[in-house]
Each structure stands twice: as structure tokens, then as C-alpha cells.
Design a protein around this motif. Structure first.
Motif, PDB file in Angstrom:
ATOM      1  N   ALA A  33       0.959  -1.288   0.048  1.00  0.00           N
ATOM      2  CA  ALA A  33      -0.051  -0.039   0.064  1.00  0.00           C
ATOM      3  C   ALA A  33       0.857   1.420   0.076  1.00  0.00           C
ATOM      4  CB  ALA A  33      -1.024  -0.035   1.176  1.00  0.00           C
ATOM      5  N   ALA A  34       2.179   1.309   0.397  1.00  0.00           N
ATOM      6  CA  ALA A  34       2.895   2.400   0.679  1.00  0.00           C
ATOM      7  C   ALA A  34       3.734   2.599  -0.757  1.00  0.00           C
ATOM      8  CB  ALA A  34       3.896   2.197   1.718  1.00  0.00           C
ATOM      9  N   ARG A  35       3.761   1.736  -1.749  1.00  0.00           N
ATOM     10  CA  ARG A  35       4.217   1.906  -2.907  1.00  0.00           C
ATOM     11  C   ARG A  35       3.859   3.274  -3.431  1.00  0.00           C
ATOM     12  NH1 ARG A  35       4.338  -3.711  -6.616  1.00  0.00           N
ATOM     13  NH2 ARG A  35       5.530  -4.867  -5.033  1.00  0.00           N
ATOM     14  N   PRO A  36       4.665   3.935  -4.212  1.00  0.00           N
ATOM     15  CA  PRO A  36       4.485   5.294  -4.841  1.00  0.00           C
ATOM     16  C   PRO A  36       3.357   4.846  -6.108  1.00  0.00           C
ATOM     17  CG  PRO A  36       6.283   4.800  -5.511  1.00  0.00           C
ATOM     18  CD  PRO A  36       6.016   3.733  -4.303  1.00  0.00           C
ATOM     19  N   PRO A  37       2.463   5.817  -6.292  1.00  0.00           N
ATOM     20  CA  PRO A  37       1.444   5.487  -7.531  1.00  0.00           C
ATOM     21  C   PRO A  37       2.109   5.784  -8.619  1.00  0.00           C
ATOM     22  CG  PRO A  37       0.967   7.691  -6.361  1.00  0.00           C
ATOM     23  CD  PRO A  37       1.872   6.714  -5.605  1.00  0.00           C
ATOM     24  N   ARG A  38       1.830   5.086  -9.664  1.00  0.00           N
ATOM     25  CA  ARG A  38       2.464   5.426 -11.262  1.00  0.00           C
ATOM     26  C   ARG A  38       1.942   6.849 -11.480  1.00  0.00           C
ATOM     27  NH1 ARG A  38       0.826   0.937 -15.236  1.00  0.00           N
ATOM     28  NH2 ARG A  38       1.869  -0.226 -13.567  1.00  0.00           N
ATOM     29  N   ARG A  39       2.844   7.478 -12.208  1.00  0.00           N
ATOM     30  CA  ARG A  39       2.679   8.821 -12.846  1.00  0.00           C
ATOM     31  C   ARG A  39       1.748   8.831 -13.900  1.00  0.00           C
ATOM     32  NH1 ARG A  39       8.698  11.794 -12.623  1.00  0.00           N
ATOM     33  NH2 ARG A  39       9.202  11.870 -10.434  1.00  0.00           N
ATOM     34  N   GLY A  40       1.210   9.884 -14.047  1.00  0.00           N
ATOM     35  CA  GLY A  40      -0.051  10.147 -14.947  1.00  0.00           C
ATOM     36  C   GLY A  40      -1.272   9.470 -15.056  1.00  0.00           C
TER      37      GLY A  40
END
Length: 531
Positions: free
Chosen positions: A125-132
Motif C-alpha cells: 500500500a505504501a508503494r508510490p502511484p504510477r505517474r500520469g
């Protein structure tokens, strides 16, 4: 296993159809699947196959030292080359997926999750979201296969790490926080064949619950962990949710089976109920209970009030009858009237009056509902109450009142104990039916037959938590009991129907409900279900 995995994917696209539109896009939906070493992990591998074939980006996290065997092993070896398979140690790397699938441990889990397993949820859950990506895709959805890992499906409780072990202390403290609970609570739980006790005991088991047919034989499972509609036999466990399919025909049969109403019956054949009231300016709860008893089906309902409260009560009732009740001696005399079938004591009664009247009513051996003051007035010595009870009694405590009557049993409430078993033990001790109120209401007979009524997920009614709602429920049970002949009283059945109608009436009315709205909502509810 093939049907289970396919069913999980079908449920996912059913609840989040917007993900289907992304399957042919430049940024297809993504999933991380946590696969355990058993058949639950095998279901996860089948889910991975289906998602990969649909064009999803799929990543599996597993423990390479504990690979599955049998059918689950076959499913693992059948993974398409497009699926990325990594060790649990890689849980914190990569981008946050659209969906995290929990296929670690399913039914039969009897031990707490390890801190390492708990960390898989928080790290992913703490992973960064993919850009865009669109903002709505930044929120990861959690799907549980069969049940959230760490949920004891027999008892309906999560098994937290043992805080006694030094290495688990930090994990236990993390588990105890609301944020940690949210990390492991499933947005969607997909189970198979039929729901189990744990599925209906807690919304944390899945904010949405989908039951998938996996080709098992028709008819009730003989597995003791299964929660289904069963006969009211000793030790049985029943789910109070029988109104499925054709709601009108089902409810009509259900209501008729409990009330046994005859179209040619007069008011006393339909049943006479009595609600005892408190003194001056204390009669509101009794009036609501009495009105509910009349609305739900009793042919006649009498309020028995002290002489001082007669003018006040008379000014606020019409269809209800009213009698002055000066003392318990008079009440014992009234028990000679065989038309009086059911009594309700407690709502607004007051402790002193309850202590006097409860033994007199119980002496009459009528169907009796004890609520509120009729329970709490015996808090100093509950055995005094228990010594008077008979098999045609039902106690309807909320958790606070339950704690005063059964302090040793109540110590387990909210601490990972079995709510069903606690209520069963209370009923056995009291020698009467016990209805433990709450978002998940449990009703138990002394012989161990128990029913569970969940008012969670789509049936949640937070506005039902309002002063007087319990008094109305007590009146509804009393009214249903009054319709039953003395030789065939079904306390469990009356309580099940009343609890279900109580919630349905609140749902139909909607937010803004106050307790006095409930009795007058019953005709509209029954009209919608009968016609």
C-alpha cells in the motif's frame, strides 16, 4: 480451484467495471497477488492467469521456500510468461497496483499472521502511484480470496500477533491502530459455496461480500463452520437472512409461520400482550414498546402503569388499552387471565419497580421479554434474576447490560473472543433465550441453538443507534410472542423475525430516524412485502 479463481475475477470486474475499459489501454490495470503455500494460494495463481489473459499487468509475491503442491502447484506452473513472480522481500518495490489480491491463507486459518505477512499489506500500500494515472487509480483496492488472511472464519475474529513474544510486540502495536486495521480490511471478499460465520460477523471481513458457486453439491454443507439456514435444533447455527429471491412470497410464509394468524381470529385469539410502564414522566419507552407490539401483530396490547401515571399515559394513547397496576400482588392476580399471552418488562420501568414486578411476572410462566431496567436492576446479584427465569423468557441486553449480568463472559467481547459462543454460554447459564444486541446481533437458546443477524455492509443502519430503538425491539418481540399459542411458543423464531423487521424498518425510513418512527414504519414495511 478453476471455478474459484474465475469467480474472483468476475467479482472484481463486477464491482469495478471501470477497470475493464483500461484493459486495452496504454496503462492497463495492474494487480499484485499475495500467494500462500496452500489452496488459497492456488486460487491466487488462477486469478493471475485470468487477469494476465485479459491484458492486466500482474505481479505475484510468494515465499519460494514454501511452494504449493497438488492442484495449487499445477496452477502455479501454468502461469503465463507475462506474469512477474517475486519473493515476499520485494513487496515494497515497484508501483502501487490498482488491486492487491490477498490469497495467503483462507478458510481453516487458526493462527495469527506473522509480522512478515502483515508487512506485505502495508508495504504494498505504501508503494508510490504510477505517474500520469487518474486520481481514482491512486487508491489501491484490496480483494480477499475466501477471507482476509488472519480471519478465523469459525469465530468471526481476526487473530492478531501474540504481544507476549518480544519480536511481535511492534507488530501487535501496529495491528492495534485503526490505520493498520484499514490496511488489511478487504474492500471485496469473494468466498465460495456459502458464507461462513466470520463473513457475517464483521464488516472487516469484506466491505462487500460475493459468494461464488464452485460446483459443490446442492444443499446445505455439513461443515460445522458453515453458516446457513438450519432447523432450530440443539447446537445449530442459523443466519437470519431468509428473505431472498421473491421477497413477497418468502416474507409472507415467514411471518405466517411465526404468528400463525387466522383470518377468522378475533383480537384475543390474535393475542393479548402487556407492557409494564414506569411512573410519572417515565412512560415514553413503554408506550413505544406497546405500540410496536400492536403494530407487528398482537390483537390487543395493554399498558400497566402506576396510578400516578394513568392521566399522562391516557392522554397519549388510543388503540392501546390501559390499566392501573399498584403492586406485584395485583399483577399476580392478573395472571389468572389466560388471554394474556406475553409480557414486556424493562423499558422505562425504573429499578425499584422492576425488582418488584419481575418476580411476579415470571411466577406466571408466560412468554416474557426482559429488557433495560428489568435486567440492570439485578446487576449487583444476577443470580437473583436467573433463579426466577423459566424457558419462556428472553433477555435482550445491549453490551453494557450484558456486562452487568455476565461479567466473566463479557470480558471477551471486543477482545477476539467468539461472540456466538459467549451468547450461547450466557443462555445456558440463564436458562433462557439471550439476545445480544449490536450491529451483529446474536440470539441463543440454552440448548445451544443460535442465530446471527448481521446489520453490516449493505444492511448497515447507523441511524438505528438512537435512544429507544431497543425498547421498540422488545415490544416487537412481545407482539410476535403474543400471537403464538401458549403450547407452541417459539422465542427464537419471534426474535429472529423481530430483529430482521427492526432493521428493515429503519432502512426503509432512512437517516433522521428516531425510535418513535419505528412502530409506525412497520405497516408500510409489511405492505411492501405482503403485496
Amino acid at each position: 480451484m478453476a471455478l474459484a479463481g474465475a469467480g474472483v475475477v468476475a467479482a472484481m470486474v463486477k464491482y469495478w467495471p471501470q477497470l475493464i475499459e483500461l484493459e486495452e489501454s496504454a496503462d492497463p490495470p495492474s494487480a499484485v497477488i499475495l500467494c500462500g503455500p496452500g489452496n488459497n494460494g492456488g486460487d491466487g495463481y488462477v486469478v493471475a492467469q485470468h487477469l494476465a489473459l485479459r491484458g492486466w499487468e500482474v505481479e505475484i509475491l510468494r515465499d519460494p521456500s514454501k511452494l504449493p503442491q497438488g492442484a495449487a502447484g499445477t496452477a502455479m506452473r501454468s502461469l503465463p510468461d507475462t506474469v512477474t513472480v517475486q519473493d515476499f522481500a520485494m513487496a515494497a518495490t515497484g508501483h502501487r497496483p490498482d488491486i492487491l489480491v490477498d490469497a495467503l491463507f483462507g478458510i481453516g486459518c487458526t493462527r495469527p499472521l506473522s509480522p512478515e505477512h502483515l508487512a506485505l499489506f502495508t508495504q504494498t500500500a505504501a508503494r508510490p502511484p504510477r505517474r500520469g494515472l487518474a486520481r481514482w487509480r491512486h487508491v489501491m483496492k484490496l480483494v480477499a480470496v475466501d477471507c482476509p488472511s488472519g480471519l478465523d472464519l469459525d469465530r468471526g475474529v481476526f487473530l492478531a500477533p501474540d504481544p507476549v513474544s518480544p519480536k511481535d510486540t511492534d507488530a501487535f502495536e501496529q495491528w492495534s491502530t485503526a490505520e493498520s486495521h484499514r490496511q488489511i480490511a478487504a474492500d471485496l471478499c469473494v468466498t465460495f459455496h456459502q458464507p461462513k460465520p466470520g463473513h457475517v460477523m464483521s464488516a472487516i471481513a469484506g466491505r462487500r461480500l460475493e459468494v461464488v458457486d464452485i460446483g459443490l453439491p446442492d444443499g446445505p454443507s455439513q461443515d460445522a463452520a458453515s453458516l446457513i439456514d438450519r432447523p432450530k435444533t440443539a447446537g445449530a447455527l442459523r443466519l437470519v437472512d431468509p428473505v431472498r429471491g421473491n421477497r413477497t412470497n418468502t416474507f409472507r410464509r415467514w411471518y405466517q409461520s411465526i404468528t400463525r394468524l387466522d383470518q377468522a381470529a378475533h383480537k384475543y385469539q390474535r393475542g393479548h400482550a402487556m407492557v409494564l410502564s414506569g411512573g410519572l414522566a417515565q412512560g415514553g419507552a413503554a408506550r413505544m414498546a406497546a405500540r410496536a407490539a400492536l403494530r407487528i401483530g398482537a390483537g390487543a396490547v395493554t399498558i400497566a402503569a402506576p396510578q400516578s401515571a394513568i392521566p399522562e399515559t391516557a392522554a397519549q394513547i388510543n388503540a392501546l388499552m390501559l390499566r392501573a397496576l399498584p403492586d406485584s400482588y395485583t399483577l399476580r392476580g392478573w395472571m389468572a387471565d389466560e388471554r394474556l399471552r406475553a409480557l414486556c418488562l424493562g423499558p422505562g420501568l425504573g429499578h425499584k419497580r422492576a425488582q418488584e414486578m419481575v418476580p411476579a411476572v415470571l411466577w406466571g410462566k408466560r412468554a416474557t421479554v426482559l429488557d433495560a431496567d428489568a435486567l440492570s436492576c439485578f446487576s449487583e446479584d444476577p443470580s437473583v434474576l436467573f433463579n426466577h427465569l423459566h424457558p419462556n423468557c428472553i433477555l435482550t441486553p445491549h453490551e453494557g447490560e450484558f456486562r452487568t449480568l455476565f461479567p466473566d463472559l463479557a470480558a471477551g467481547l471486543g477482545q477476539g473472543k467468539d461472540r456466538i459462543e459467549i451468547t450461547r454460554r450466557a443462555a445456558e447459564r440463564a436458562g433462557a433465550v439471550v439476545l445480544l444486541k449490536g450491529a451483529v446481533t446474536v440470539i441463543a437458546r440454552p440448548d445451544g441453538c443460535a442465530s446471527v443477524h448481521p446489520a453490516i455492509r449493505e444492511r448497515a443502519v447507523p441511524w438505528l443507534a438512537t435512544a429507544g430503538a431497543g425498547d421498540v425491539l422488545a415490544g416487537m418481540i412481545t407482539g410476535l410472542l403474543a400471537t403464538q399459542p401458549p403450547e407452541a411458543v417459539d422465542l427464537l423464531g419471534a426474535a429472529e423475525l423481530a430483529v430482521w423487521m427492526h432493521v428493515e424498518a429503519a432502512r426503509q425510513f432512512g437517516p433522521g430516524l428516531i425510535a418513535e418512527d419505528l412502530p409506525d414504519e412497520l405497516p408500510a414495511l409489511m405492505r411492501s412485502l405482503f403485496l
